[in-house]
Design a protein around this motif. Structure first.
Motif: not given
Length: 99
Positions: A68-74
């Motif tokens: 999974i590729c995601d964004v956390i805290d930009r």
């Protein structure tokens, strides 16, 4: 899945132990398209939901293999689908102890 940076695509491919040619075959796109996506500094998703250059196909192939590729805290992250997302690291105010 939010693939927003080419570094995520490359990291996912390396984690999976795939070559560029193997990833291209899995995604159903050309080898040059995989390299083009991996070298993108930022992937903009247009209003139709497509990133162009085979981004959607590549993202789907990565996700089907458990990454999974995601964004956390930009910040872009890559993780296995079986692991929980990392906690948010925030500074907390020091607790004042009564005298």
């Amino acid at each position: 899945m939010r693939l927003i940076d080419g570094r995520q695509a490359r990291a996912a491919r390396v984690i999976l132990g795939m070559t560029v040619a193997e990833m291209a075959t899995a995604a159903g796109i050309d080898r040059k398209s995989v390299l083009r996506v991996e070298h993108m500094k930022g992937i903009r998703i247009n209003r139709m939901g497509s990133g162009g250059y085979g981004v959607d196909s590549l993202a789907r192939a990565i996700e089907e293999r458990g990454i999974i590729c995601d964004v956390i805290d930009r910040q872009p992250i890559v993780r296995f689908s079986t692991t929980a997302p990392p906690p948010k690291y925030r500074r907390r105010k020091p607790v004042e102890m009564p005298d």
